[in-house]
Design a protein around this motif. Structure first.
Motif, PDB file in Angstrom:
ATOM      1  N   LYS A 350       1.879  49.133 -38.465  1.00  0.00           N
ATOM      2  CA  LYS A 350       2.631  48.518 -37.377  1.00  0.00           C
ATOM      3  C   LYS A 350       2.057  48.911 -36.019  1.00  0.00           C
ATOM      4  O   LYS A 350       2.038  48.103 -35.077  1.00  0.00           O
ATOM      5  CB  LYS A 350       4.108  48.909 -37.475  1.00  0.00           C
ATOM      6  CG  LYS A 350       4.830  48.250 -38.645  1.00  0.00           C
ATOM      7  CD  LYS A 350       6.292  48.679 -38.717  1.00  0.00           C
ATOM      8  CE  LYS A 350       7.004  47.966 -39.866  1.00  0.00           C
ATOM      9  NZ  LYS A 350       8.416  48.414 -40.007  1.00  0.00           N
ATOM     10  N   SER A 351       1.576  50.147 -35.911  1.00  0.00           N
ATOM     11  CA  SER A 351       0.987  50.603 -34.656  1.00  0.00           C
ATOM     12  C   SER A 351      -0.284  49.838 -34.336  1.00  0.00           C
ATOM     13  O   SER A 351      -0.501  49.415 -33.187  1.00  0.00           O
ATOM     14  CB  SER A 351       0.680  52.102 -34.730  1.00  0.00           C
ATOM     15  OG  SER A 351       1.856  52.854 -34.907  1.00  0.00           O
ATOM     16  N   GLU A 354       0.627  46.228 -33.325  1.00  0.00           N
ATOM     17  CA  GLU A 354       1.212  46.186 -31.988  1.00  0.00           C
ATOM     18  C   GLU A 354       0.154  46.449 -30.918  1.00  0.00           C
ATOM     19  O   GLU A 354       0.148  45.810 -29.856  1.00  0.00           O
ATOM     20  CB  GLU A 354       2.332  47.217 -31.886  1.00  0.00           C
ATOM     21  CG  GLU A 354       3.092  47.219 -30.575  1.00  0.00           C
ATOM     22  CD  GLU A 354       4.014  46.030 -30.402  1.00  0.00           C
ATOM     23  OE1 GLU A 354       4.591  45.883 -29.308  1.00  0.00           O
ATOM     24  OE2 GLU A 354       4.162  45.235 -31.362  1.00  0.00           O
ATOM     25  N   LYS A 360       0.408  47.395 -26.868  1.00  0.00           N
ATOM     26  CA  LYS A 360       1.501  48.342 -26.682  1.00  0.00           C
ATOM     27  C   LYS A 360       1.506  49.394 -27.789  1.00  0.00           C
ATOM     28  O   LYS A 360       0.965  49.178 -28.865  1.00  0.00           O
ATOM     29  CB  LYS A 360       2.847  47.611 -26.672  1.00  0.00           C
ATOM     30  CG  LYS A 360       3.019  46.628 -25.517  1.00  0.00           C
ATOM     31  CD  LYS A 360       4.382  45.953 -25.596  1.00  0.00           C
ATOM     32  CE  LYS A 360       4.579  44.966 -24.454  1.00  0.00           C
ATOM     33  NZ  LYS A 360       5.911  44.290 -24.523  1.00  0.00           N
ATOM     34  N   TYR A 362       3.490  51.321 -30.561  1.00  0.00           N
ATOM     35  CA  TYR A 362       4.652  51.131 -31.433  1.00  0.00           C
ATOM     36  C   TYR A 362       5.556  52.360 -31.353  1.00  0.00           C
ATOM     37  O   TYR A 362       5.081  53.503 -31.382  1.00  0.00           O
ATOM     38  CB  TYR A 362       4.193  50.899 -32.864  1.00  0.00           C
ATOM     39  CG  TYR A 362       5.297  50.872 -33.887  1.00  0.00           C
ATOM     40  CD1 TYR A 362       6.282  49.889 -33.855  1.00  0.00           C
ATOM     41  CD2 TYR A 362       5.347  51.836 -34.903  1.00  0.00           C
ATOM     42  CE1 TYR A 362       7.301  49.861 -34.799  1.00  0.00           C
ATOM     43  CE2 TYR A 362       6.358  51.811 -35.853  1.00  0.00           C
ATOM     44  CZ  TYR A 362       7.328  50.821 -35.793  1.00  0.00           C
ATOM     45  OH  TYR A 362       8.328  50.807 -36.732  1.00  0.00           O
ATOM     46  N   ASN A 363       6.858  52.139 -31.245  1.00  0.00           N
ATOM     47  CA  ASN A 363       7.825  53.226 -31.141  1.00  0.00           C
ATOM     48  C   ASN A 363       8.703  53.270 -32.391  1.00  0.00           C
ATOM     49  O   ASN A 363       9.650  52.499 -32.521  1.00  0.00           O
ATOM     50  CB  ASN A 363       8.697  53.044 -29.895  1.00  0.00           C
ATOM     51  CG  ASN A 363       9.633  54.236 -29.684  1.00  0.00           C
ATOM     52  OD1 ASN A 363       9.337  55.351 -30.113  1.00  0.00           O
ATOM     53  ND2 ASN A 363      10.758  53.995 -29.035  1.00  0.00           N
ATOM     54  N   ALA A 407       1.998  57.187 -34.514  1.00  0.00           N
ATOM     55  CA  ALA A 407       1.979  55.889 -33.835  1.00  0.00           C
ATOM     56  C   ALA A 407       1.087  55.928 -32.599  1.00  0.00           C
ATOM     57  O   ALA A 407       0.269  55.020 -32.361  1.00  0.00           O
ATOM     58  CB  ALA A 407       3.402  55.472 -33.456  1.00  0.00           C
ATOM     59  N   TYR A 411      -2.629  53.998 -32.018  1.00  0.00           N
ATOM     60  CA  TYR A 411      -2.914  53.154 -30.842  1.00  0.00           C
ATOM     61  C   TYR A 411      -4.182  53.643 -30.140  1.00  0.00           C
ATOM     62  O   TYR A 411      -5.082  52.851 -29.818  1.00  0.00           O
ATOM     63  CB  TYR A 411      -1.740  53.199 -29.874  1.00  0.00           C
ATOM     64  CG  TYR A 411      -2.032  52.535 -28.543  1.00  0.00           C
ATOM     65  CD1 TYR A 411      -1.826  51.166 -28.365  1.00  0.00           C
ATOM     66  CD2 TYR A 411      -2.523  53.280 -27.472  1.00  0.00           C
ATOM     67  CE1 TYR A 411      -2.114  50.559 -27.153  1.00  0.00           C
ATOM     68  CE2 TYR A 411      -2.804  52.682 -26.254  1.00  0.00           C
ATOM     69  CZ  TYR A 411      -2.608  51.322 -26.100  1.00  0.00           C
ATOM     70  OH  TYR A 411      -2.901  50.723 -24.905  1.00  0.00           O
TER      71      TYR A 411
END
Length: 522
Positions: A350-351, A354, A360, A362-363, A407, A411
């Motif tokens: 997901k990171s 994103e 961005k 991911y949080n 995360a 990134y």
């Protein structure tokens, strides 16, 4: 006249049909009645011959495809995967194991910790006494099996008929195949035994309302034998919320360590665990808890979980290998990574998505991941494309939640590694990744460079070198490219901005270890 004589009176046809129907019904009724009450068949018992199922009675697998894979190749591969995470070995074979009995996706990683301990003794363990609770049939005492074999997708496991017959003579031990027919608590242990032992038989015992003292006394003579292993199948707390279950199960672990009997609410298998503790006290065996988890660690439902744990029992006089602080941290991280692997990989995926799609970070939310994922931790995320490095960024200090650390590093590895251009949407499907979870640091004490080289362990140690404001870090994975210790250290100096020939009394070197989680290679 001829046709008139044999013509049909259609007015009476319904009566004829009714009469014929009654005759047929009576004939059928009489056939089955006399068949049921005939004094003998046409065959004589002098000609009786045994069928295959009479000669070799097999208890068929009941939960293959439900609790574990039914395909032989998939099952073999799955168990190999669970067993591949090696832990410290024992100098002598275990005498008792306590292992959970849930579906493999929930509890097999915990079970594997115990079964790893018997792998080195696969040739010496010949008899396994399996004890578990009966879930589907009410059992008074202990249920024995008349089967000659128990079957799994991996093949047949012979039943030790000699021991079974001896136990059947004792009060409270009775043959009850119905109890065994659909029961899972013993069956889920068999594939692990088949993969870790070479030539063994089993004594399958299911209990209901049974007394642990009587069970221990009955098994005492067999546990004295050098080739016999006792396996207790037991889950821990049931249907508590995640945090409450953790607290209750930790209390249970302390009770096992102190040899205090368990109440039924603490374990689906309390009688079996109590039996193990009684025998442990009798033979001077000491329990060692190997792992503990719950269904919430895998399934994600924190409102109602089932607890699992694995123990191994050894002789009190058997020296246990004392782990160094780093080795203990590696063991802890290995347990963490196995129980949270899916969450870790999900966060990285997901990171990256994103980062590449929206630029961005991911949080991760506490609503989506287990609470333990928000404990502090340090990680490195490494990206590769067609086997070549594509980015690697990480943290040296555990200063934030491990979920957030992973995360952020994912990134940064994709977008901010200055050695590479940012990963694009087009190339993202080609990128594979791994996550390295870091232990704390151990400062090396040394006299000179040769002393450093004598202490570092190739393929195991990661190193940090510091000299003033210069610093370089190599993960243990770098050993794959630089297997020579001297070259490894020289390249680490270069990364820190130092000359390979440079040496100073001000240099500080730290070692650390990692546990690596890899995504499937693209």
């Amino acid at each position: 006249m001829f046709f008139k004589k044999f013509s049909i009176d259609y007015n009476r046809l319904p009566r004829y049909i009714l009469i014929i129907g009654i005759i047929v019904v009576l004939a059928v009724f009489n056939f089955f009645y006399f068949k049921e009450h005939l004094s003998s068949n046409s065959e004589t018992i002098n000609n009786y011959s045994l069928r295959d199922e009479d000669m070799n009675k097999t208890r068929e697998a009941a939960v293959a495809g439900l609790f574990y894979p039914s395909d032989v190749y998939q099952l073999s591969s799955v168990i190999d995967g669970y067993l591949e995470h090696k832990t410290s070995s024992l100098s002598r074979r275990p005498h008792i194991l306590i292992v959970p009995h849930a579906g493999y996706m929930y509890s097999a990683r915990v079970s594997a910790q115990a079964y790893q301990k018997i792998q080195p003794f696969g040739k010496t363990i010949k008899k396994v006494i399996l004890i578990g609770p009966a879930h589907r049939v009410a059992v008074k005492g202990v249920a024995l099996s008349t089967a000659d074999n128990f079957k799994t997708p991996l093949g047949l496991v012979p039943v030790n008929k000699e021991i079974t017959k001896s136990l059947s003579a004792l009060d409270g031990f009775n043959y009850n195949d119905l109890a065994h027919k659909d029961e899972h608590s013993l069956e889920v242990q068999l594939p692990f035994l088949q993969k870790t032992l070479q030539n063994f038989s089993i004594v399958p015992l299911l209990y209901g309302q049974a007394d642990a003292d009587k069970l221990a006394q009955a098994l005492k003579p067999y546990l004295q034998q050098d080739d016999t292993l006792l396996v207790i199948s037991a889950d821990l707390s049931h249907y508590l919320d995640y945090q409450t279950a953790q607290n209750v199960d930790k209390e249970t672990a302390v009770m096992v360590e102190k040899n205090k009997p368990l109440d039924e609410h603490r374990s689906c298998g309390a009688t079996g665990i109590n039996t193990a503790m009684l025998l442990a006290k009798e033979f001077g065996l000491v329990p060692q808890m190997l792992d503990m988890a719950s269904s919430g660690d895998v399934g994600g439902d924190m409102r109602s979980v089932v607890g699992y744990a694995a123990w191994v029992f050894n002789r009190d006089d058997e020296p246990q290998k004392k782990l160094s602080p780093l080795e203990k941290e590696v063991e802890n991280l290995d347990n963490f990574s196995r129980h949270n692997r899916d969450a870790i990989l999900d966060i990285v995926r997901k990171s990256l998505q994103e980062a590449v799609a929206n630029g961005k970070i991911y949080n991760p939310s506490r609503q989506d991941y287990a609470n333990v994922m928000f404990d502090k931790g340090a990680s490195f995320v490494t990206l590769k494309e067609q086997g070549e490095l594509r980015g690697c960024i990480g943290s040296l200090i555990a200063s934030r939640a491990i979920a957030q650390d992973i995360a952020a590093n994912a990134y940064a590895a994709a977008m901010e590694d200055t050695r590479f251009s940012p990963v694009t949407v087009k190339e993202l499907p080609k990128v594979s990744f791994s996550v390295s979870l870091l232990t704390d640091y151990e400062k090396l004490s040394f006299k000179n460079e040769d002393d450093v080289l004598s202490q570092i362990i190739p393929n195991v140690d990661g190193l940090v070198i510091r000299d003033g404001d210069r610093q370089g870090v190599f993960l243990p994975s770098v050993w794959e490219q630089i297997p020579d210790k001297k070259e490894f250290l020289n390249n680490l100096k270069i990364k820190a901005g130092l000359s390979p020939a440079y040496w100073s009394d001000k240099i500080k070197i730290y070692r650390f270890r990692v546990v690596e989680i890899k995504d499937n290679e693209n």
